[in-house]
Scaffold this motif. Structure first.
Motif, short mmCIF file in Angstrom:
data_model
loop_
_atom_site.label_atom_id
_atom_site.label_comp_id
_atom_site.label_asym_id
_atom_site.label_seq_id
_atom_site.Cartn_x
_atom_site.Cartn_y
_atom_site.Cartn_z
N VAL A 1 -16.19 -7.06 16.52
CA VAL A 1 -17.00 -8.01 17.30
C VAL A 1 -17.99 -7.16 18.08
O VAL A 1 -17.64 -6.55 19.09
CB VAL A 1 -16.13 -8.85 18.26
N GLY A 2 -19.22 -7.10 17.61
CA GLY A 2 -20.19 -6.21 18.23
C GLY A 2 -19.69 -4.79 18.16
O GLY A 2 -19.35 -4.28 17.09
N LYS A 3 -19.58 -4.13 19.31
CA LYS A 3 -19.08 -2.76 19.37
C LYS A 3 -17.56 -2.70 19.51
O LYS A 3 -16.98 -1.61 19.50
CB LYS A 3 -19.72 -2.03 20.56
N GLY A 4 -16.93 -3.87 19.64
CA GLY A 4 -15.49 -3.91 19.88
C GLY A 4 -14.69 -4.38 18.69
O GLY A 4 -15.20 -4.56 17.59
N LYS A 5 -13.39 -4.57 18.93
CA LYS A 5 -12.47 -4.96 17.87
C LYS A 5 -11.58 -6.11 18.32
O LYS A 5 -11.28 -6.26 19.51
CB LYS A 5 -11.58 -3.77 17.48
N LEU A 6 -11.14 -6.90 17.34
CA LEU A 6 -10.26 -8.03 17.61
C LEU A 6 -9.15 -8.08 16.57
O LEU A 6 -9.40 -7.95 15.37
CB LEU A 6 -11.04 -9.34 17.59
N VAL A 7 -7.92 -8.29 17.04
CA VAL A 7 -6.78 -8.63 16.18
C VAL A 7 -6.24 -9.95 16.69
O VAL A 7 -5.93 -10.09 17.88
CB VAL A 7 -5.68 -7.55 16.23
N ALA A 8 -6.15 -10.96 15.81
CA ALA A 8 -5.65 -12.28 16.19
C ALA A 8 -4.50 -12.65 15.27
O ALA A 8 -4.65 -12.62 14.04
CB ALA A 8 -6.75 -13.32 16.11
N LEU A 9 -3.36 -12.99 15.85
CA LEU A 9 -2.18 -13.38 15.07
C LEU A 9 -1.74 -14.79 15.46
O LEU A 9 -1.84 -15.18 16.62
CB LEU A 9 -1.02 -12.41 15.31
N GLY A 10 -1.25 -15.53 14.49
CA GLY A 10 -0.78 -16.89 14.75
C GLY A 10 0.64 -16.96 15.26
O GLY A 10 1.13 -18.04 15.58
N ASP A 11 1.32 -15.81 15.34
CA ASP A 11 2.70 -15.76 15.79
C ASP A 11 2.88 -14.55 16.70
O ASP A 11 2.35 -13.47 16.41
CB ASP A 11 3.65 -15.67 14.59
N CYS A 12 3.64 -14.72 17.77
CA CYS A 12 3.78 -13.64 18.76
C CYS A 12 5.09 -12.88 18.67
O CYS A 12 5.23 -11.80 19.25
CB CYS A 12 3.64 -14.21 20.17
N ASN A 13 6.08 -13.41 17.97
CA ASN A 13 7.44 -12.90 18.08
C ASN A 13 7.63 -11.48 17.56
O ASN A 13 8.55 -10.79 17.98
CB ASN A 13 8.39 -13.86 17.37
N GLY A 14 6.77 -11.04 16.67
CA GLY A 14 6.88 -9.68 16.16
C GLY A 14 6.60 -8.64 17.22
O GLY A 14 6.98 -7.47 17.05
N PHE A 15 5.95 -9.02 18.30
CA PHE A 15 5.64 -8.09 19.39
C PHE A 15 6.72 -8.10 20.47
O PHE A 15 6.53 -7.55 21.54
CB PHE A 15 4.27 -8.40 19.97
N THR A 16 7.85 -8.74 20.18
CA THR A 16 9.00 -8.72 21.06
C THR A 16 10.13 -7.95 20.38
O THR A 16 9.98 -7.45 19.27
CB THR A 16 9.49 -10.15 21.38
N ALA A 17 11.27 -7.88 21.04
CA ALA A 17 12.51 -7.36 20.44
C ALA A 17 13.63 -8.14 21.10
O ALA A 17 14.25 -7.69 22.05
CB ALA A 17 12.65 -5.86 20.66
N MET A 18 13.87 -9.33 20.59
CA MET A 18 14.75 -10.26 21.29
C MET A 18 15.78 -10.85 20.35
O MET A 18 15.76 -10.65 19.14
CB MET A 18 13.93 -11.39 21.91
#
Length: 305
Positions: A254-271
């Motif tokens: 996105v311009g000079k930057g970067k974007l990561v968009a995910l439809g699910d959040c649970n992979g970034f937990t450990a629960m």
């Protein structure tokens, strides 16, 4: 009671201090080859200003621990987004955000999660070189995340993604069709992107399972987790499904930057989720059959390069 109902009720119960979604204390957050020396990596913000239930329930701790072990300087803060505030960070992580406490209402109507000024400031920050990680979810969170996703040219489905063919059928319960499998064998995992290839030998992503969530469409982005023709958007949380979806993971510039968009959040937990009768359902970075921990590290590396 099926897995999906249990997951929703556990989330709601956690807000009444009867927490059923619990950090897995056995999770090993160490990193064998840290990207940066301890405390010398980029500053990373985990947003806590928008009823981010992952943060409010303490489930962001494993992400903080992994990022810290990799040399990043993560912080959790609840300030609203402004140009001056965002300039303090290289990476911003927005876990599922809502205009009210998750579980207190079943549907997002006219409420706003982010102010227009915040969304503009966030887009300008990315456009000028910032790196953004957006984690969405199934209804009703998908609707609350839609305005910020739309600002970056991404459309979100409303409901929950279901795929009776490409799902983890080893889970012996109803609702397993929302545990979506992305791997080389079914061709739904993009193995050629720097995030999935990794930077060194042993960092390749081979298998990912998402846990429900929403579907995303963004023609200007590269898909990491492509939804198959057999996937469907189904009713969830009493909300009728709408929209279509091509992916559960989009990445791009996105311009000079970067974007990561995910439809699910649970992979970034450990629960794990207490399911009664001594049974637990584990989700996130500690599940060795899925490569979420390495995916988290690879994502941070790509965003910080």
């Amino acid at each position: 009671m099926n897995y999906l109902k249990i997951l929703f009720l556990c989330c709601a119960a956690a807000f009444s201090m009867n927490a059923q979604m619990v950090n897995d204390s056995t999770f090993d957050a160490s990193v064998k080859r840290p990207k940066f020396k301890k405390g010398k990596g980029p500053a990373l913000l985990i947003d806590a200003a928008h009823h981010n239930f992952i943060v409010e329930m303490g489930l962001a701790k494993p992400l903080v621990d992994v990022a810290t072990a990799d040399g990043y300087r993560p912080s959790i803060d609840s300030s609203l987004f402004t140009k001056a505030y965002l300039s303090n960070y290289k990476i911003v992580v927005i876990t599922p955000a809502m205009p009210f406490t998750f579980g207190s209402k079943k549907e997002v109507t006219t409420e706003s999660t982010f102010t227009p000024a915040e969304i503009d400031a966030l887009h300008d920050w990315v456009n000028n070189g910032g790196s953004l990680l957006l984690l969405s979810e199934h209804a009703p969170i998908d609707k609350s995340m839609t305005p910020v996703l739309n600002k970056f040219g991404i459309q979100s489905s409303i409901g929950i993604v279901w795929d009776s063919l490409n799902c983890d059928k080893t889970i012996p319960m109803k609702g397993f069709q929302t545990l979506l499998k992305f791997n080389k064998e079914n061709g739904l995992l993009n193995t050629e992107h720097p995030i999935t290839k990794g930077e060194q030998i042993g960092e390749q992503i081979k298998a990912i399972v998402t846990y429900g969530g929403s579907g995303l469409t963004g023609p200007e982005y590269t898909s990491l987790f492509t939804l198959s023709p057999s996937s469907e958007i189904k009713r969830w949380s009493g909300i009728n499904p709408s929209g279509s979806a091509a992916s559960q993971g989009l990445v791009g510039k996105v311009g000079k930057g970067k974007l990561v968009a995910l439809g699910d959040c649970n992979g970034f937990t450990a629960m794990y989720i207490n399911m009664g009768a001594g049974k637990k359902f584990f989700a996130g970075m500690q599940v060795t059959d899925h490569n979420w921990k390495q995916f988290v590290l690879n994502t941070l590396h790509w965003l910080s390069n």
